[in-house]
Design an enzyme around this catalytic site. Structure first.
Site, short mmCIF file in Angstrom:
data_model
loop_
_atom_site.label_atom_id
_atom_site.label_comp_id
_atom_site.label_asym_id
_atom_site.label_seq_id
_atom_site.Cartn_x
_atom_site.Cartn_y
_atom_site.Cartn_z
N LYS A 207 46.97 19.13 56.49
CA LYS A 207 45.90 18.63 55.60
C LYS A 207 46.55 17.61 54.65
CE LYS A 207 43.00 18.79 51.91
NZ LYS A 207 43.73 17.72 51.17
N GLU B 135 56.68 24.62 48.17
CA GLU B 135 57.49 23.64 47.43
C GLU B 135 56.64 23.20 46.27
OE1 GLU B 135 60.53 22.97 48.01
OE2 GLU B 135 60.88 23.48 50.11
N CYS C 72 58.60 15.92 42.03
CA CYS C 72 58.87 17.32 41.67
C CYS C 72 60.31 17.48 41.18
CB CYS C 72 58.62 18.20 42.88
SG CYS C 72 59.37 17.52 44.36
N GLU D 221 55.33 20.42 33.27
CA GLU D 221 55.56 19.30 34.19
C GLU D 221 54.55 18.21 33.89
OE1 GLU D 221 54.40 19.74 38.34
OE2 GLU D 221 56.31 18.86 38.93
P1 NAD Z 1 47.90 19.85 44.12
O1 NAD Z 1 48.44 21.22 44.18
O2 NAD Z 1 46.74 19.57 43.26
O3 NAD Z 1 47.47 19.36 45.59
C1 NAD Z 1 48.34 19.47 46.68
C2 NAD Z 1 47.53 19.62 47.94
O4 NAD Z 1 46.79 20.84 47.85
C3 NAD Z 1 46.52 18.50 48.18
O5 NAD Z 1 46.48 18.21 49.56
C4 NAD Z 1 45.21 19.14 47.75
O6 NAD Z 1 44.10 18.62 48.43
C5 NAD Z 1 45.44 20.58 48.16
N1 NAD Z 1 44.59 21.54 47.43
C6 NAD Z 1 44.09 21.43 46.17
N2 NAD Z 1 43.34 22.52 45.89
C7 NAD Z 1 43.38 23.33 46.97
C8 NAD Z 1 42.81 24.59 47.29
N3 NAD Z 1 42.03 25.24 46.42
N4 NAD Z 1 43.08 25.14 48.49
C9 NAD Z 1 43.87 24.50 49.37
N5 NAD Z 1 44.42 23.29 49.15
C10 NAD Z 1 44.18 22.72 47.95
O7 NAD Z 1 49.15 18.93 43.78
P2 NAD Z 1 49.18 17.37 43.58
O8 NAD Z 1 48.62 17.04 42.26
O9 NAD Z 1 48.61 16.69 44.79
O10 NAD Z 1 50.76 17.10 43.61
C11 NAD Z 1 51.54 17.22 42.50
C12 NAD Z 1 52.29 18.54 42.49
O11 NAD Z 1 53.04 18.71 43.68
C13 NAD Z 1 53.30 18.60 41.36
O12 NAD Z 1 53.24 19.85 40.73
C14 NAD Z 1 54.64 18.44 42.08
O13 NAD Z 1 55.73 18.97 41.41
C15 NAD Z 1 54.37 19.11 43.37
N6 NAD Z 1 55.31 18.67 44.39
C16 NAD Z 1 56.33 19.50 44.76
C17 NAD Z 1 57.27 19.08 45.70
C18 NAD Z 1 58.44 19.95 46.08
O14 NAD Z 1 59.11 19.61 47.04
N7 NAD Z 1 58.71 21.01 45.38
C19 NAD Z 1 57.15 17.82 46.28
C20 NAD Z 1 56.11 17.00 45.89
C21 NAD Z 1 55.19 17.43 44.93
#
Ligand code: NAD
Length: 498
Positions: free
Chosen positions: A189, A263, A298, A399
């Protein structure tokens, strides 16, 4: 607010807008309801593409296609899986430039320092995992008594993977490479804000893969993402994103006792010792802050913990480096830092900075650009350095996921370590010193999944990468991570009668 950051305002034409269907069972589809979501260029506000808004039915079809493709794919000889991943890597490499442009256009990330290297990283990851297929080995355990006891590494089935927008091609590539090299099939997704370059990557994958091995659904998290997590057909959840949604993913997986890799977020400390070569370390700290991705990383080293004896002079060096960053059009070659990804992210960053100022923090450099200037109308935020910050404040603990670096002084080594560890996150950490004893003592004491000593750049294929505490579970980017996260170990015990 004070800044002299330069700007690159020459606008480069972005790729033309187009509809990008999703990949289900080897076919490109608008989805059951034929509903579409706009994808915008955050630098201009223009719509640059549309992707389907997948619903539960689309996700069900994608999972069914992945399940149907699983028996044949798991039976594929490892060398063939390696060949396919290698061929995909070659195709992506040949098409790297348009993909990097597309990725810059949808994310606002600068092409030269960020999206070209991201595509190169995706290629390297595909090649790395292609090279590891012969290493999915089990063990023979001597038990005596005529028993032959050995283990097999087996794929899990259909992997349900969800990625964020900040480095979407790299994250899609690593999940695809880990899942497929180990014999799993997959439903991926994409993120709402950045699905286009991942769909482009998927097109390269689809040219080489049997139908259904990789399926890619686009749409909203609470619709398509939630439907994927709920699906009874998946055997594993691989999620990258926020800690908030990671918690939901884990709760959903717990219902069916599915293995999960998460992650998640971070608030990574960068500890600077007084022996540091201040100019070099300032460059490393600025690189580690991932300003080239607007701090939307991240692993951003966003808590700068500096020994009090060099605090002022070191911050001057960091300030000079930060102010030299060129902010502007993500597609312009001169640009170091483009725009934030969307209005929500922009407002969040502004809110953190203003909140920090209300608490008493001082902006050393950065803040919002001049509203009357060339960057005043977009989602641009200048690279920002703040001091006078108490470690208990929100800007020092949460963050921000924006270009905001907070600096805090320390006196004793132990104090620096305690401050660094005083966080519910534990993703990355950075230690800057030439004293090897101090470096290793500190690295070992830090509560983080990944500690870098005298290095501020990104992950490389082969290093086991992931977090501790609320930054996640599981490891990616390495053979070890693929084996632990994407296979199960089956034990076979044979009574040989001899
Ligand atoms: P997010 O959690 O809002 O979204 C991530 C994904 O989850 C998107 O595809 C979104 O559509 C999906 N999603 C949202 N709500 C959902 C639900 N209820 N059920 C299932 N899927 C759902 O995160 P974001 O704002 O897109 O990304 C930023 C975050 O990602 C930051 O916290 C960052 O630190 C983290 N991140 C972590 C890593 C790592 O390797 N640790 C890498 C990149 C980003």
């Amino acid at each position: 607010m004070s800044t002299t950051s330069t700007t690159a305002t020459r606008r480069v034409a972005p790729p033309a807008a187009a509809d990008s269907p999703m990949l289900v069972g080897g076919r490109w589809t608008p989805g059951a309801l034929d509903r579409w979501l706009d994808v915008s260029n955050p630098a201009t506000g223009e719509v640059v593409g549309r992707t389907p808004r997948a619903d539960e039915t689309d996700v069900r079809h994608a999972v069914a296609a992945a399940a149907a493709a699983f028996p044949a794919w798991r039976a594929t000889v490892p060398a063939e899986r390696a060949r396919v991943l290698g061929a995909i890597a070659d195709d992506v490499e040949a098409a790297a430039e348009p993909m990097a442009r597309l990725l810059s256009t949808e994310t606002g990330n600068a092409i030269r320092p960020q999206t070209r290297p991201e595509i190169a990283s995706a290629v390297a990851l595909l090649r790395y995992f292609a090279g590891t297929v012969g290493e999915h080995k089990g063990e023979t355990v001597p038990l005596g008594g005529g028993l032959l006891n050995y283990t097999l590494r087996e794929p899990l089935g259909v992997v349900g993977a969800i990625i964020p927008w900040n480095a979407p091609v790299q994250l899609a590539a690593v999940k695809i490479a880990m899942a497929l090299s180990t014999g799993n099939t997959m439903v991926l997704k994409t993120a709402e804000d950045a699905p286009l370059a991942v769909l482009e990557l998927s097109r390269h994958c689809a040219r080489h893969l049997p139908p259904g091995v990789l399926n890619v659904v686009t749409g909203l998290g609470e619709e398509a993402g939630a439907a994927l997590l709920r699906s009874d057909g998946i055997a594993k959840v691989s999620f990258t994103g926020s800690t908030r949604v990671g918690r939901l993913a884990m709760a959903e997986a717990a219902r069916r006792i599915l293995p999960v890799s998460l992650e998640l977020g971070g608030k990574s400390p960068a500890i600077v010792f007084p022996d540091a070569d201040e100019d070099d370390v300032a460059a490393g700290v600025v690189a580690g802050m991932r300003f080239t991705r607007n701090g939307q990383s991240c692993t951003a080293g966003s808590r700068l913990l500096v020994h009090e004896s060099i605090f002022d002079s070191f911050l001057d060096r960091v300030r000079t480096r930060v102010e030299a960053l060129v902010v502007g059009d993500p597609l312009a070659e001169a640009t170091d830092m483009g725009t934030l990804v969307n209005r929500t992210q922009f407002d969040k960053v502004v809110d953190y900075v203003e909140g920090g100022q209300r608490d008493g923090a001082e902006i050393v450099t950065g803040g919002l650009p001049d509203p009357a200037g060339p960057l005043g109308q977009g989602l641009y935020h200048l690279p920002t350095l703040m001091r006078g910050v108490d470690p208990s404040w929100r800007i020092a603990r949460e963050e921000i996921f924006g270009p905001v670096l907070v600096a805090i002084p320390w006196t004793e080594e132990q104090e620096a370590i305690e401050m660094a560890n005083d966080s519910h996150f534990g993703l990355a950490a950075y230690v800057w010193t030439h004293d090897i004893g101090k470096a290793l003592r500190t690295a070992h004491a830090l509560e983080a999944g990944w500690v870098q000593v005298n290095r501020g750049t990104g992950q490389l294929p082969g290093m086991s990468y992931g977090g501790v505490k609320q930054s996640g579970i599981g490891r990616e980017f390495s053979l070890e991570g693929a084996l632990e996260g994407f296979t199960s170990r089956k034990t076979i015990t044979v009574d040989t009668g001899v």
